[in-house]
Design a protein around this motif. Structure first.
Motif, mmCIF file in Angstrom:
data_model
loop_
_atom_site.group_PDB
_atom_site.id
_atom_site.type_symbol
_atom_site.label_atom_id
_atom_site.label_comp_id
_atom_site.label_asym_id
_atom_site.label_seq_id
_atom_site.Cartn_x
_atom_site.Cartn_y
_atom_site.Cartn_z
ATOM 1 N N ALA A 1 63.689 -40.055 0.215
ATOM 2 C CA ALA A 1 64.582 -39.901 1.383
ATOM 3 C C ALA A 1 63.818 -39.314 2.560
ATOM 4 C CB ALA A 1 65.771 -39.027 1.021
ATOM 5 N N LEU A 2 62.981 -38.313 2.254
ATOM 6 C CA LEU A 2 62.190 -37.706 3.336
ATOM 7 C C LEU A 2 61.234 -38.733 3.939
ATOM 8 C CD1 LEU A 2 61.439 -34.141 1.948
ATOM 9 C CD2 LEU A 2 62.525 -34.683 4.130
ATOM 10 N N ALA A 3 60.641 -39.545 3.065
ATOM 11 C CA ALA A 3 59.722 -40.579 3.566
ATOM 12 C C ALA A 3 60.486 -41.590 4.414
ATOM 13 C CB ALA A 3 59.042 -41.275 2.391
ATOM 14 N N ASP A 4 61.692 -41.959 3.930
ATOM 15 C CA ASP A 4 62.511 -42.902 4.710
ATOM 16 C C ASP A 4 62.867 -42.318 6.069
ATOM 17 O OD1 ASP A 4 62.430 -44.766 2.780
ATOM 18 O OD2 ASP A 4 64.450 -44.404 1.983
ATOM 19 N N LEU A 5 63.230 -41.024 6.045
ATOM 20 C CA LEU A 5 63.601 -40.376 7.309
ATOM 21 C C LEU A 5 62.424 -40.344 8.276
ATOM 22 C CD1 LEU A 5 65.872 -37.321 6.469
ATOM 23 C CD2 LEU A 5 66.332 -39.160 8.065
ATOM 24 N N ALA A 6 61.267 -40.011 7.728
ATOM 25 C CA ALA A 6 60.065 -39.966 8.581
ATOM 26 C C ALA A 6 59.798 -41.338 9.175
ATOM 27 C CB ALA A 6 58.868 -39.494 7.759
ATOM 28 N N ALA A 7 59.970 -42.376 8.344
ATOM 29 C CA ALA A 7 59.744 -43.743 8.839
ATOM 30 C C ALA A 7 60.774 -44.094 9.910
ATOM 31 C CB ALA A 7 59.829 -44.730 7.679
ATOM 32 N N LYS B 1 62.315 -41.995 11.840
ATOM 33 C CA LYS B 1 61.974 -41.273 13.078
ATOM 34 C C LYS B 1 60.855 -41.983 13.829
ATOM 35 C CE LYS B 1 61.346 -36.844 13.263
ATOM 36 N NZ LYS B 1 61.054 -35.480 12.793
ATOM 37 N N ASP B 2 59.869 -42.450 13.069
ATOM 38 C CA ASP B 2 58.776 -43.195 13.706
ATOM 39 C C ASP B 2 59.316 -44.433 14.412
ATOM 40 O OD1 ASP B 2 56.829 -41.477 13.080
ATOM 41 O OD2 ASP B 2 56.036 -42.587 11.358
ATOM 42 N N ASP B 3 60.210 -45.144 13.702
ATOM 43 C CA ASP B 3 60.801 -46.343 14.304
ATOM 44 C C ASP B 3 61.556 -45.990 15.582
ATOM 45 O OD1 ASP B 3 59.772 -47.802 12.274
ATOM 46 O OD2 ASP B 3 61.659 -48.064 11.170
ATOM 47 N N LEU B 4 62.295 -44.875 15.496
ATOM 48 C CA LEU B 4 63.072 -44.462 16.677
ATOM 49 C C LEU B 4 62.150 -44.113 17.842
ATOM 50 C CD1 LEU B 4 66.002 -42.309 15.242
ATOM 51 C CD2 LEU B 4 66.167 -44.433 16.536
ATOM 52 N N ARG B 5 61.068 -43.414 17.504
ATOM 53 C CA ARG B 5 60.123 -43.060 18.568
ATOM 54 C C ARG B 5 59.524 -44.324 19.197
ATOM 55 N NH1 ARG B 5 57.923 -39.192 14.930
ATOM 56 N NH2 ARG B 5 59.012 -37.219 15.202
ATOM 57 N N THR B 6 59.190 -45.268 18.353
ATOM 58 C CA THR B 6 58.641 -46.534 18.872
ATOM 59 C C THR B 6 59.680 -47.215 19.767
ATOM 60 O OG1 THR B 6 57.447 -46.744 16.795
ATOM 61 C CG2 THR B 6 57.550 -48.707 18.180
ATOM 62 N N LEU B 7 60.928 -47.213 19.292
ATOM 63 C CA LEU B 7 62.007 -47.825 20.066
ATOM 64 C C LEU B 7 62.182 -47.099 21.398
ATOM 65 C CD1 LEU B 7 64.376 -49.857 20.130
ATOM 66 C CD2 LEU B 7 65.784 -48.128 19.016
ATOM 67 N N MET C 1 65.294 -31.981 4.364
ATOM 68 C CA MET C 1 65.933 -33.246 4.707
ATOM 69 C C MET C 1 66.982 -33.041 5.802
ATOM 70 S SD MET C 1 66.700 -36.066 1.910
ATOM 71 C CE MET C 1 67.970 -35.225 1.024
ATOM 72 N N ARG C 2 67.706 -31.903 5.659
ATOM 73 C CA ARG C 2 68.732 -31.626 6.676
ATOM 74 C C ARG C 2 68.080 -31.460 8.057
ATOM 75 N NH1 ARG C 2 72.599 -26.665 5.562
ATOM 76 N NH2 ARG C 2 70.799 -25.501 6.305
ATOM 77 N N HIS C 3 66.967 -30.720 8.062
ATOM 78 C CA HIS C 3 66.251 -30.551 9.345
ATOM 79 C C HIS C 3 65.815 -31.898 9.904
ATOM 80 C CE1 HIS C 3 66.127 -26.273 9.709
ATOM 81 N NE2 HIS C 3 65.618 -26.111 8.483
ATOM 82 N N GLU C 4 65.288 -32.695 9.000
ATOM 83 C CA GLU C 4 64.806 -34.008 9.417
ATOM 84 C C GLU C 4 65.947 -34.851 9.984
ATOM 85 O OE1 GLU C 4 61.523 -35.742 9.211
ATOM 86 O OE2 GLU C 4 61.268 -33.607 9.564
ATOM 87 N N LEU C 5 67.094 -34.746 9.315
ATOM 88 C CA LEU C 5 68.256 -35.515 9.782
ATOM 89 C C LEU C 5 68.681 -35.080 11.176
ATOM 90 C CD1 LEU C 5 70.534 -35.978 6.654
ATOM 91 C CD2 LEU C 5 69.781 -37.769 8.221
ATOM 92 N N ARG C 6 68.695 -33.750 11.374
ATOM 93 C CA ARG C 6 69.081 -33.241 12.709
ATOM 94 C C ARG C 6 68.092 -33.720 13.774
ATOM 95 N NH1 ARG C 6 70.841 -27.123 11.097
ATOM 96 N NH2 ARG C 6 72.899 -27.656 10.315
ATOM 97 N N ASP C 7 66.830 -33.625 13.409
ATOM 98 C CA ASP C 7 65.784 -34.046 14.331
ATOM 99 C C ASP C 7 65.938 -35.532 14.667
ATOM 100 O OD1 ASP C 7 63.627 -33.393 15.840
ATOM 101 O OD2 ASP C 7 62.154 -33.993 14.336
ATOM 102 N N THR C 8 66.252 -36.307 13.613
ATOM 103 C CA THR C 8 66.430 -37.749 13.811
ATOM 104 C C THR C 8 67.621 -38.010 14.735
ATOM 105 O OG1 THR C 8 65.595 -38.083 11.588
ATOM 106 C CG2 THR C 8 66.720 -39.952 12.607
#
Lengths: 462, 320
Positions: A31-37, A39-45, B32-39
């Motif tokens: 999940a963390l890896a997916d989130l990081a990906a 976020k990367d996609d969002l930054r690119t967008l 994960m929660r932090h990451e979600l907020r950041d996202t």
């Protein structure tokens, strides 16, 4: 039920707990890896969107600029133009087809590096006061930068042009063209501003011709390399030869009496890019670039020292009462004395392009600095009489004194003043030194000044 | 109870090794929660960027769409301008208007523009997307980003107002202005033939009905520094609304002045009737109350009249 659920439902750790934990760890890692990906996609967008927005904002700005320009030329009460000697004759819908084109870029250069030594040897209180006022105005400007706008020309399709007795230019568009207009003799016709808005006296002056008029030709030619030029009549020999030097053959020069001329495309220089009373710095720099492609101007200053004599000027325009003594003084300092009237153009170009120091009383002869390399030094002599001439109330050259100084104003506006050649030298990357003294110039002080300048020249060369 | 709390509780009950792994899982969940907020923040940024892009695209489409009809509109404007002496009309209208002293000194200038010109002014109001601010409420005139037709029309109208209307209005209020000058700049030599006032930066104000929408918009605050303000409601004379298909309700209602103690001021927003009134706040309050009358979106041309450079130089900072 997710591994999370199974783990959380367990009241006590069971044998299955490690398995659930394994699954949980895998899940969170994924999940963390997916989130990081994500976020990367969002930054690119986001970056892509920002790019797109900048492109769109630029398109809006461009379209708005076009609309603003059209609103100006198609104004209901007559086109709003930079020159009041110009009129666009036609319906707004016809005037809208006129485009304003800019030739070359902006000029921008710090001024103080081009200002060398100054010595005020004059004892006349009014002259000392005038120089002090000039310096105060310079100090009161927004900054130390000389700026020049690019020259602007009106680009008019399918037009006819005529010039009235008061040298005002009428540009007829489309259906407004007089019935007497003959079919176009040339596809592209260009009209410099000096053809319709320049005094006959200035037009006869070689200095104004070189520094004010020729840059207009270069600016127009950059926009229309195939244009034929409508020029004031009659054209003097020096004007023809300098135009030839720029690469314009006789076939493209039309001495014009103002009669109606039609063209498929008409280019009229509307604004040469002068700030206030100053010089057209951007156009001037553009002309120098053009010259560099035509004649070999060395990249570095040479060793020749030139003193430009005013012995060929009218007696009341010689400014110094003892110029023969001044010439002798400069000769003793190793300067070659040149009288422009006796020197053919190609010889002038050769001499000035080899010069490291050029001296003379402020006047037309110094206009040949245009051939002198960057880094060269100029010694400008200003007599009391000349200083007062620059302050003559009735003339446009005294605008620098008459106009109330605007705090934070533009330095370039002071270019038609005793600093005239300081601004010209700055446009060419040269250094100007000033000696202000009585009409009967004090030779001892002048000699000391020349020594000091030569010391500066040698120091800068080393 | 959050997942984290439940994981913590579980960790407290388990044997050492498992407890450590549960704690690690809890930490991962927290991360994960932090990451979600950041996202979510990044996503909000993308959404904001998209909004700005949409705004720019709308402006671009507006400019392109209006460019097509600009030639016809500009010819029509030139025909109208060429067929009448608008400056004389404006001067005459302002000179003939009745100056009313109570409850606030004001001048209602009926038929301030020649009718054809007024109609062109209304037609040249740029689309809302060209107005500034989050509520698209104000637009400096003449506008910089607009169609050629809108820029040319508003440039012409601004010049007309500055050269023909403002001098007459200033002259009409000379006594009131002199009184204020005596208080704020007693050293300034009052010259009735050359009153030291000039038109300030004018704007179009666009307001949705109801006071609430504009209350929180700082762009709609009163023009500061105005000694006089001219307001011209821009409503179609045929009564059609601009937007929303509703008829503007600008007929008949009496609008109260800002200072209720002074009594009502008959300053109705009639079409092509300019209101010139002392100060900046009272006219502003009037304009605001017009927008509460119901009907569609309202537009007002708002022109502050300010001290010129000579007077500003001797005024205390608050009076400039």
């Amino acid at each position: 039920v997710t591994p999370f659920g199974r783990l959380l439902r367990a009241r006590t750790p069971s044998a299955a707990a490690p398995r659930h934990l394994d699954a949980l760890e895998r899940l969170t890692t994924e999940a963390l890896a997916d989130l990081a990906a994500l976020k990367d996609d969002l930054r690119t967008l986001s970056a892509a969107l920002t790019d797109l927005r900048h492109t769109t904002a630029a398109a809006v700005a461009e379209q708005a600029q076009v609309a603003e320009a059209q609103a100006g030329v198609a104004a209901p009460d007559g086109a709003r133009l930079a020159s009041d000697a110009l009129a666009l004759v036609g319906r707004p819908s016809e005037r809208m087809r006129v485009r304003r084109l800019f030739s070359g870029g902006r000029f921008e250069r710090p001024f103080s590096p081009s200002v060398g030594l100054t010595r005020i040897a004059s004892t006349a209180p009014d002259v000392r006061d005038l120089w002090a006022r000039l310096e105060a105005r310079e100090a009161g400007c927004a900054d130390d930068v000389l700026r020049g706008a690019p020259a602007a020309a009106l680009d008019v399709p399918d037009a006819a042009v005529s010039m009235g007795p008061r040298r005002a230019l009428d540009i007829y568009l489309g259906a407004s063209k007089p019935a007497t207009a003959a079919p176009p003799a040339w596809p592209v016709v260009a009209v410099p501003k000096f053809t319709y808005q320049f005094s006959a006296r200035k037009l006869r002056n070689v200095g104004h011709w070189v520094l004010d008029c020729l840059p207009q030709i270069v600016a127009l030619e950059r926009l229309a390399p195939d244009a034929v030029f409508l020029l004031p009549t009659p054209l003097k020999a020096v004007q023809r030869s300098t135009l030839a030097m720029l690469g314009l053959p006789e076939s493209r020069l039309v001495p014009w009496n103002g009669d109606l001329v039609a063209a498929k495309r008409l280019l009229v220089l509307e604004d040469e890019g002068r700030a206030g009373g100053g010089r057209p710095l951007a156009a001037l720099a553009g002309m120098r670039e053009r010259l560099a492609t035509r004649i070999p101007v060395p990249a570095r200053p040479g060793t020749l020292r030139l003193y430009v004599s005013r012995r060929d000027a009218k007696p009341h325009r010689r400014w110094a009462a003892n110029e023969p003594d001044i010439e002798a003084l400069f000769e003793r300092h190793g300067f070659r004395i040149v009288s422009m009237a006796d020197c053919p153009l190609d010889e002038q170009m050769r001499l000035f392009s080899q010069a490291g120091v050029v001296a003379g009383i402020s006047g037309a002869g110094l206009a040949d600095l245009v051939f002198t390399p960057s880094g060269a030094h100029v010694i400008v002599l200003v007599s009391d009489d000349l200083m007062r001439w620059y302050a003559d109330d009735g003339q446009s050259r005294s605008l620098w004194l008459r106009n109330a100084p605007v705090p934070g104003g533009a330095l370039a506006e002071l270019g038609d003043s005793p600093r005239f050649y300081g601004h010209v030298a700055a446009a060419f990357g040269q250094v100007a030194h000033y000696f202000v003294a009585a009409d009967q110039m004090p030779l001892d002080q002048l000699s000391g000044f020349v020594d000091d300048v030569m010391g500066t020249v040698e120091a800068s060369a080393s | 109870v959050s997942i984290l709390d439940r994981l913590r509780a579980l960790a407290a009950r388990g044997p050492g090794a498992d407890a450590a792994r549960v704690r690690a899982a809890a930490a991962a969940a927290k991360a994960m929660r932090h990451e979600l907020r950041d996202t979510r923040r990044t996503l909000a940024g993308v959404a904001a960027e998209l909004d700005r892009l949409r705004h720019d695209v709308l402006r671009l489409r507006g400019l392109q769409a209006e460019a097509a009809g600009a030639a016809v509109q500009l010819d029509r404007l030139a025909d109208v301008v060429g067929s009448l002496d608008a400056a004389a009309h404006v001067r005459h209208a302002a000179a003939g208007a009745t100056l009313v002293d109570a409850p606030e000194p004001h001048l209602g200038i009926a038929a301030v523009l020649p009718r054809a010109l007024y109609e062109l002014a209304v037609a040249a109001i740029p689309a809302p997307v060209f107005f500034d601010g989050p509520g698209q409420t104000t637009l400096r005139v003449p506008p910089r980003v607009a169609s050629a037709h809108a820029i040319a029309t508003w440039t012409y109208l601004s010049d007309l107002l500055e050269t023909a209307l403002v001098p007459v209005v200033v002259e009409r209020f000379a006594m009131h202005l002199q009184r204020r000058m005596d208080l704020e700049a007693p050293a300034f030599a009052f010259d009735a033939a050359a009153l030291p006032f000039t038109a300030g930066p004018a704007r179009l104000v666009r307001e949705a009905p109801g006071p609430a929408a504009s209350d929180g918009d700082p762009a709609l605050r009163a023009v500061t520094g105005a000694w006089l303000t001219v307001l011209l409601p821009l409503t179609p004379e045929n009564g059609e609304a601009f937007e929303g298909g509703r008829r503007p309700a600008h007929t008949g209602a009496t609008v109260a002045a800002a200072d209720e103690r002074a009594g009502p001021l008959d300053a109705r927003p009639w079409a092509n009737t300019a209101l010139a009134i002392l100060g900046g706040s009272t006219p502003h309050a009037l304009r605001r109350s017009w927008s509460g009358e119901g009907g569609g979106v309202r537009y007002t041309w708002e022109v502050p009249i300010e001290p010129d450079r000579r007077l500003r130089a001797v005024l205390p900072p608050a009076g400039r």
